[in-house]
Design a protein around this motif. Structure first.
Motif, PDB file in Angstrom:
ATOM      1  N   GLY A   1       0.776  -1.233   0.000  1.00 19.62           N
ATOM      2  CA  GLY A   1       0.000   0.000   0.000  1.00 19.62           C
ATOM      3  C   GLY A   1       0.810   1.287   0.000  1.00 19.62           C
ATOM      4  N   LYS A   2       2.091   1.213  -0.322  1.00 20.14           N
ATOM      5  CA  LYS A   2       2.930   2.421  -0.317  1.00 20.14           C
ATOM      6  C   LYS A   2       3.084   3.045  -1.700  1.00 20.14           C
ATOM      7  CE  LYS A   2       5.453   1.087   3.770  1.00 20.14           C
ATOM      8  NZ  LYS A   2       6.740   0.798   4.381  1.00 20.14           N
ATOM      9  N   GLU A   3       2.674   2.298  -2.740  1.00 20.76           N
ATOM     10  CA  GLU A   3       2.781   2.807  -4.103  1.00 20.76           C
ATOM     11  C   GLU A   3       1.509   2.475  -4.876  1.00 20.76           C
ATOM     12  OE1 GLU A   3       7.298   2.715  -5.564  1.00 20.76           O
ATOM     13  OE2 GLU A   3       6.481   0.729  -5.132  1.00 20.76           O
ATOM     14  N   LEU A   4       1.165   3.366  -5.784  1.00 24.45           N
ATOM     15  CA  LEU A   4       0.008   3.210  -6.647  1.00 24.45           C
ATOM     16  C   LEU A   4       0.486   2.781  -8.026  1.00 24.45           C
ATOM     17  CD1 LEU A   4      -3.118   3.809  -6.847  1.00 24.45           C
ATOM     18  CD2 LEU A   4      -2.440   5.997  -7.828  1.00 24.45           C
ATOM     19  N   LEU A   5      -0.121   1.736  -8.583  1.00 23.97           N
ATOM     20  CA  LEU A   5       0.196   1.288  -9.936  1.00 23.97           C
ATOM     21  C   LEU A   5      -0.623   2.124 -10.904  1.00 23.97           C
ATOM     22  CD1 LEU A   5       1.478  -0.704 -11.927  1.00 23.97           C
ATOM     23  CD2 LEU A   5      -0.423  -2.254 -11.451  1.00 23.97           C
ATOM     24  N   TRP A   6       0.043   2.777 -11.849  1.00 30.73           N
ATOM     25  CA  TRP A   6      -0.603   3.740 -12.731  1.00 30.73           C
ATOM     26  C   TRP A   6      -0.066   3.576 -14.146  1.00 30.73           C
ATOM     27  CZ3 TRP A   6      -4.469   7.127 -11.972  1.00 30.73           C
ATOM     28  CH2 TRP A   6      -4.641   8.145 -12.895  1.00 30.73           C
ATOM     29  N   LEU A   7      -0.946   3.654 -15.137  1.00 31.96           N
ATOM     30  CA  LEU A   7      -0.518   3.652 -16.532  1.00 31.96           C
ATOM     31  C   LEU A   7      -0.466   5.094 -17.013  1.00 31.96           C
ATOM     32  CD1 LEU A   7      -2.559   0.702 -18.079  1.00 31.96           C
ATOM     33  CD2 LEU A   7      -0.174   0.724 -17.376  1.00 31.96           C
ATOM     34  N   SER A   8       0.639   5.470 -17.657  1.00 31.81           N
ATOM     35  CA  SER A   8       0.809   6.835 -18.132  1.00 31.81           C
ATOM     36  C   SER A   8       1.714   6.846 -19.356  1.00 31.81           C
ATOM     37  CB  SER A   8       1.444   7.694 -17.027  1.00 31.81           C
ATOM     38  OG  SER A   8       1.781   8.973 -17.528  1.00 31.81           O
ATOM     39  N   GLU A   9       1.523   7.859 -20.199  1.00 26.97           N
ATOM     40  CA  GLU A   9       2.382   8.063 -21.367  1.00 26.97           C
ATOM     41  C   GLU A   9       3.367   9.205 -21.119  1.00 26.97           C
ATOM     42  OE1 GLU A   9      -0.143   8.522 -24.789  1.00 26.97           O
ATOM     43  OE2 GLU A   9      -0.996   6.526 -24.530  1.00 26.97           O
ATOM     44  N   ARG A  10       3.727   9.419 -19.870  1.00 29.41           N
ATOM     45  CA  ARG A  10       4.586  10.549 -19.488  1.00 29.41           C
ATOM     46  C   ARG A  10       5.949  10.553 -20.177  1.00 29.41           C
ATOM     47  NH1 ARG A  10       5.454  11.657 -14.097  1.00 29.41           N
ATOM     48  NH2 ARG A  10       3.268  11.236 -13.754  1.00 29.41           N
ATOM     49  N   ASP A  11       6.417   9.404 -20.661  1.00 30.34           N
ATOM     50  CA  ASP A  11       7.706   9.362 -21.354  1.00 30.34           C
ATOM     51  C   ASP A  11       7.557   9.063 -22.846  1.00 30.34           C
ATOM     52  OD1 ASP A  11       7.016   6.693 -21.323  1.00 30.34           O
ATOM     53  OD2 ASP A  11       8.922   5.993 -20.486  1.00 30.34           O
ATOM     54  N   GLY A  12       6.322   9.144 -23.358  1.00 29.93           N
ATOM     55  CA  GLY A  12       6.087   8.886 -24.775  1.00 29.93           C
ATOM     56  C   GLY A  12       5.581   7.490 -25.067  1.00 29.93           C
ATOM     57  N   TRP A  13       5.693   6.583 -24.119  1.00 31.12           N
ATOM     58  CA  TRP A  13       5.177   5.225 -24.238  1.00 31.12           C
ATOM     59  C   TRP A  13       4.152   5.013 -23.133  1.00 31.12           C
ATOM     60  CZ3 TRP A  13       6.631   2.390 -28.350  1.00 31.12           C
ATOM     61  CH2 TRP A  13       7.813   2.736 -29.000  1.00 31.12           C
TER      62      TRP A  13
ATOM     63  N   GLY B   1       3.977  11.017  -2.351  1.00 31.89           N
ATOM     64  CA  GLY B   1       4.090  12.068  -3.363  1.00 31.89           C
ATOM     65  C   GLY B   1       5.458  12.205  -3.994  1.00 31.89           C
ATOM     66  N   GLY B   2       6.348  11.260  -3.798  1.00 27.60           N
ATOM     67  CA  GLY B   2       7.675  11.325  -4.405  1.00 27.60           C
ATOM     68  C   GLY B   2       7.630  11.100  -5.910  1.00 27.60           C
ATOM     69  N   GLU B   3       8.793  10.934  -6.515  1.00 30.87           N
ATOM     70  CA  GLU B   3       8.898  10.741  -7.961  1.00 30.87           C
ATOM     71  C   GLU B   3       8.367   9.370  -8.390  1.00 30.87           C
ATOM     72  OE1 GLU B   3       9.945  12.696 -10.640  1.00 30.87           O
ATOM     73  OE2 GLU B   3       9.627  14.226  -9.096  1.00 30.87           O
ATOM     74  N   PRO B   4       7.628   9.310  -9.518  1.00 31.20           N
ATOM     75  CA  PRO B   4       7.154   8.026 -10.052  1.00 31.20           C
ATOM     76  C   PRO B   4       8.334   7.148 -10.480  1.00 31.20           C
ATOM     77  CG  PRO B   4       6.097   9.879 -11.157  1.00 31.20           C
ATOM     78  CD  PRO B   4       7.178  10.440 -10.308  1.00 31.20           C
ATOM     79  N   ARG B   5       8.142   5.840 -10.371  1.00 30.33           N
ATOM     80  CA  ARG B   5       9.174   4.870 -10.728  1.00 30.33           C
ATOM     81  C   ARG B   5       8.670   4.024 -11.888  1.00 30.33           C
ATOM     82  NH1 ARG B   5       9.820  -0.192  -8.752  1.00 30.33           N
ATOM     83  NH2 ARG B   5       8.238   0.153  -7.151  1.00 30.33           N
ATOM     84  N   LEU B   6       9.438   3.975 -12.985  1.00 30.69           N
ATOM     85  CA  LEU B   6       9.076   3.205 -14.172  1.00 30.69           C
ATOM     86  C   LEU B   6       9.194   1.710 -13.884  1.00 30.69           C
ATOM     87  CD1 LEU B   6       8.383   3.147 -17.211  1.00 30.69           C
ATOM     88  CD2 LEU B   6      10.833   3.293 -17.667  1.00 30.69           C
ATOM     89  N   LEU B   7       8.123   0.962 -14.182  1.00 32.72           N
ATOM     90  CA  LEU B   7       8.125  -0.484 -13.978  1.00 32.72           C
ATOM     91  C   LEU B   7       8.328  -1.265 -15.272  1.00 32.72           C
ATOM     92  CD1 LEU B   7       5.120  -0.848 -11.489  1.00 32.72           C
ATOM     93  CD2 LEU B   7       7.572  -0.826 -10.956  1.00 32.72           C
ATOM     94  N   THR B   8       7.935  -0.666 -16.405  1.00 35.77           N
ATOM     95  CA  THR B   8       7.963  -1.391 -17.680  1.00 35.77           C
ATOM     96  C   THR B   8       8.830  -0.652 -18.700  1.00 35.77           C
ATOM     97  OG1 THR B   8       5.916  -0.267 -18.334  1.00 35.77           O
ATOM     98  CG2 THR B   8       5.696  -2.440 -17.337  1.00 35.77           C
TER      99      THR B   8
END
Length: 169
Positions: free
Chosen positions: A20-32, A42-49
């Motif tokens: 429960g410390k991180e939220l799994l989120w789909l985003s195109e923030r890096d173009g993919w 509220g820290g920096e998002p971490r890329l999983l894929t």
């Protein structure tokens, strides 16, 4: 918060990762369209894929072994396959490994069990109706065929002649 100067897709398929410390989120923030772990604080998002691929769907989370299962079609839009990525902090930056055998063409859909050990696997091609089987993950070993649709395939065989050939424009 997610933003882009061109376009932001609304993604409402999110879930809390184990602990429960991180939220799994789909985003195109890096173009993919990638999966990201967003810290609860509220820290920096971490890329999983990582890699040049768009995540089509999150299929499951194996909390015990620390894997995220998802579908993507990085090399060929006619081939949707299952991949997995580490949930561990930092990761190794390598492209996620494919779970669906590379020799298996077509569209693959999965319903991954909560423990990540098994999945219902439904697959089809243009000239083959969907078939469903139970597979062991991550080996993709078929444990049992649930619906092979052989009778439907035989009945439709004359409709799919000559063989379909895909090409890129």
């Amino acid at each position: 918060h997610d933003e882009d100067k061109a376009w932001v897709d609304v993604v409402d398929a999110w879930q809390w990762l184990p602990g429960g410390k991180e939220l799994l989120w789909l985003s195109e923030r890096d173009g993919w369209r990638h999966a990201w772990a967003l810290p609860h604080d509220g820290g920096e998002p971490r890329l999983l894929t990582p890699g040049n691929l768009d995540v089509a769907e999150i299929e499951g989370v194996d909390e015990k072994a620390g894997w995220l299962y998802f579908t993507a079609s990085p090399d060929d839009a006619t081939r949707l396959s299952l991949y997995r990525a580490r949930l561990a902090a930092g990761g190794d930056g390598a492209s996620p490994p494919r779970v669906t055998p590379a020799s298996s063409p077509g569209h693959h859909a999965y319903d991954v069990a909560p423990d990540g050990a098994f999945a219902f696997h439904t697959f089809s091609t243009f000239d083959r109706p969907p078939a469903t089987e139970l597979v062991r993950l991550p080996s993709h070993q078929t444990l049992r065929a649930l619906e092979d649709n052989k009778a439907v395939a035989a009945a439709a065989a004359s409709w799919t002649q000559p063989a379909v050939e895909f090409f890129r424009v």
